[in-house]
Write an enzyme that holds these catalytic residues in place. Structure first.
Site, PDB file in Angstrom:
ATOM      1  N   ASN A 124       0.835  -1.216   0.000  1.00  0.00           N
ATOM      2  CA  ASN A 124       0.000   0.000   0.000  1.00  0.00           C
ATOM      3  C   ASN A 124       0.861   1.253   0.000  1.00  0.00           C
ATOM      4  O   ASN A 124       0.530   2.237  -0.660  1.00  0.00           O
ATOM      5  CB  ASN A 124      -0.955   0.001   1.199  1.00  0.00           C
ATOM      6  CG  ASN A 124      -2.160  -0.870   0.956  1.00  0.00           C
ATOM      7  OD1 ASN A 124      -3.076  -0.493   0.233  1.00  0.00           O
ATOM      8  ND2 ASN A 124      -2.149  -2.074   1.524  1.00  0.00           N
ATOM      9  N   HIS A 155      -8.029  -1.013   6.340  1.00  0.00           N
ATOM     10  CA  HIS A 155      -8.234  -2.287   7.044  1.00  0.00           C
ATOM     11  C   HIS A 155      -8.938  -3.275   6.108  1.00  0.00           C
ATOM     12  O   HIS A 155      -9.892  -2.897   5.418  1.00  0.00           O
ATOM     13  CB  HIS A 155      -9.070  -2.052   8.306  1.00  0.00           C
ATOM     14  CG  HIS A 155      -9.271  -3.283   9.105  1.00  0.00           C
ATOM     15  ND1 HIS A 155      -8.281  -3.825   9.901  1.00  0.00           N
ATOM     16  CD2 HIS A 155     -10.338  -4.134   9.195  1.00  0.00           C
ATOM     17  CE1 HIS A 155      -8.732  -4.931  10.469  1.00  0.00           C
ATOM     18  NE2 HIS A 155      -9.979  -5.138  10.054  1.00  0.00           N
ATOM     19  N   ASN A 184      -6.476   5.086   8.330  1.00  0.00           N
ATOM     20  CA  ASN A 184      -5.985   3.701   8.286  1.00  0.00           C
ATOM     21  C   ASN A 184      -6.763   2.923   7.237  1.00  0.00           C
ATOM     22  O   ASN A 184      -7.927   3.223   6.972  1.00  0.00           O
ATOM     23  CB  ASN A 184      -6.190   3.050   9.661  1.00  0.00           C
ATOM     24  CG  ASN A 184      -5.699   1.618   9.708  1.00  0.00           C
ATOM     25  OD1 ASN A 184      -4.604   1.310   9.220  1.00  0.00           O
ATOM     26  ND2 ASN A 184      -6.490   0.727  10.269  1.00  0.00           N
ATOM     27  N   MET A 197       0.975  -2.113  12.243  1.00  0.00           N
ATOM     28  CA  MET A 197       0.262  -3.033  13.131  1.00  0.00           C
ATOM     29  C   MET A 197       0.484  -2.663  14.604  1.00  0.00           C
ATOM     30  O   MET A 197       0.983  -3.474  15.399  1.00  0.00           O
ATOM     31  CB  MET A 197       0.689  -4.469  12.838  1.00  0.00           C
ATOM     32  CG  MET A 197       0.490  -4.866  11.387  1.00  0.00           C
ATOM     33  SD  MET A 197      -1.174  -4.532  10.747  1.00  0.00           S
ATOM     34  CE  MET A 197      -1.912  -6.134  10.993  1.00  0.00           C
ATOM     35  N   ARG A 198       0.113  -1.436  14.920  1.00  0.00           N
ATOM     36  CA  ARG A 198       0.343  -0.940  16.269  1.00  0.00           C
ATOM     37  C   ARG A 198      -0.762   0.071  16.589  1.00  0.00           C
ATOM     38  O   ARG A 198      -1.157   0.849  15.717  1.00  0.00           O
ATOM     39  CB  ARG A 198       1.713  -0.254  16.280  1.00  0.00           C
ATOM     40  CG  ARG A 198       2.265   0.068  17.628  1.00  0.00           C
ATOM     41  CD  ARG A 198       3.722   0.460  17.494  1.00  0.00           C
ATOM     42  NE  ARG A 198       4.572  -0.665  17.138  1.00  0.00           N
ATOM     43  CZ  ARG A 198       4.984  -1.598  17.985  1.00  0.00           C
ATOM     44  NH1 ARG A 198       4.644  -1.538  19.232  1.00  0.00           N
ATOM     45  NH2 ARG A 198       5.749  -2.604  17.568  1.00  0.00           N
ATOM     46  N   LEU A 199      -1.253   0.058  17.830  1.00  0.00           N
ATOM     47  CA  LEU A 199      -2.261   1.045  18.222  1.00  0.00           C
ATOM     48  C   LEU A 199      -1.602   2.414  18.349  1.00  0.00           C
ATOM     49  O   LEU A 199      -0.518   2.533  18.922  1.00  0.00           O
ATOM     50  CB  LEU A 199      -2.869   0.670  19.571  1.00  0.00           C
ATOM     51  CG  LEU A 199      -4.120  -0.199  19.571  1.00  0.00           C
ATOM     52  CD1 LEU A 199      -4.527  -0.507  21.010  1.00  0.00           C
ATOM     53  CD2 LEU A 199      -5.271   0.465  18.835  1.00  0.00           C
TER      54      LEU A 199
HETATM   55  C1  GAR Z   1      -3.133  -4.462   4.334  1.00  0.00           C
HETATM   56  O1  GAR Z   1      -3.920  -5.475   3.781  1.00  0.00           O
HETATM   57  C2  GAR Z   1      -3.901  -3.668   5.367  1.00  0.00           C
HETATM   58  O2  GAR Z   1      -5.266  -3.616   5.069  1.00  0.00           O
HETATM   59  C3  GAR Z   1      -3.651  -4.459   6.621  1.00  0.00           C
HETATM   60  O3  GAR Z   1      -2.296  -4.827   6.530  1.00  0.00           O
HETATM   61  C4  GAR Z   1      -1.992  -5.066   5.159  1.00  0.00           C
HETATM   62  C5  GAR Z   1      -0.659  -4.442   4.835  1.00  0.00           C
HETATM   63  O4  GAR Z   1      -0.254  -4.811   3.557  1.00  0.00           O
HETATM   64  N1  GAR Z   1      -3.909  -3.669   7.784  1.00  0.00           N
HETATM   65  C6  GAR Z   1      -4.489  -4.138   8.885  1.00  0.00           C
HETATM   66  O5  GAR Z   1      -4.797  -5.307   9.044  1.00  0.00           O
HETATM   67  C7  GAR Z   1      -4.734  -3.100   9.980  1.00  0.00           C
HETATM   68  N2  GAR Z   1      -5.527  -3.625  11.027  1.00  0.00           N
HETATM   69  P1  GAR Z   1       0.959  -4.059   2.825  1.00  0.00           P
HETATM   70  O6  GAR Z   1       2.127  -4.048   3.819  1.00  0.00           O
HETATM   71  O7  GAR Z   1       1.262  -4.919   1.645  1.00  0.00           O
HETATM   72  O8  GAR Z   1       0.496  -2.687   2.462  1.00  0.00           O
END
Ligand code: GAR
Length: 188
Positions: A14, A109, A107, A90-92
């Site tokens: 992303n 999700h 964010n 992946m952190r609050l």
């Molecule tokens: C993504 O799918 C995002 O939606 C998720 O982590 C992935 C990161 O992918 N986020 C969460 O789960 C947040 N709770 P990337 O590193 O390839 O962008």
């Protein structure tokens, strides 16, 4: 032109989608800072390839989470950041960062929130037998994957392979994040 920071903990696809859209002119913004809490994460190489400055540090290197976030806020302020985009961070986010940037942190999700919060949203949804999956972009508050929803996009999948749901979802994520950030920055 608006200035973005992107936070990531892992692969960074992303992050790359946003960086590529800035480079192509599809996004009228520049990414001035990539923040990563996982030394060694693949996103760090992606930032290097785009020539984007990184701040890479584990919170464990700081006396407290507040100290870690104070350092991040200092760097965001110095870079003149208008909008913070969490992209697999992946952190609050805690008070120090929220109080400084509330309403300017979003964010992405991989579920149709408020269903399936947390780090295993896709696996949980597949285990539940979900037939309509989706992606959500929302403002960040103190809660886990809470905060007001900005955009959602759904897709149908009638199977039981989490890897396929991840694959289908990421194609949507990369488009939806660029479109949503572009809409948001025009009103900043
Ligand atoms: C993504 O799918 C995002 O939606 C998720 O982590 C992935 C990161 O992918 N986020 C969460 O789960 C947040 N709770 P990337 O590193 O390839 O962008």
């Amino acid at each position: 032109m608006k200035t973005l920071a992107v936070f990531a903990s892992g692969s960074g696809t992303n992050f790359e989608a946003l960086a590529q859209a800035c480079a192509d002119g599809r996004l009228d913004a520049r990414i001035a800072l990539m923040v990563c809490d996982k030394p060694g994460a693949a996103v760090i190489d992606r930032a290097r390839r785009f020539g984007i400055e990184s701040f890479v540090a584990s919170p464990k290197e700081f006396p407290s989470k507040a100290d870690y976030e104070r350092e991040i806020v200092r760097r965001l302020d110095a870079a003149g950041i208008d909008l913070v985009c969490l992209a697999g961070y992946m952190r609050l986010v805690a008070d120090t960062l929220l109080n400084a940037y509330r309403g300017r942190i979003i964010n992405i999700h991989p579920s149709l929130l408020p269903a399936f919060k947390g780090a295993h949203a896709v696996e949980d949804a597949v285990a539940y037998g979900v037939k309509v999956y989706g992606i959500t972009i929302h403002y960040v508050d103190e809660s886990l994957d809470g905060g007001k929803i900005i955009a959602q996009r759904a897709f149908a999948y009638d199977g039981n392979d989490p890897a396929e749901v991840h694959r289908l979802g990421q194609v949507i994520e990369h488009q939806l994040y660029v479109e949503t950030v572009q809409k948001l920055i025009t009103s900043l």
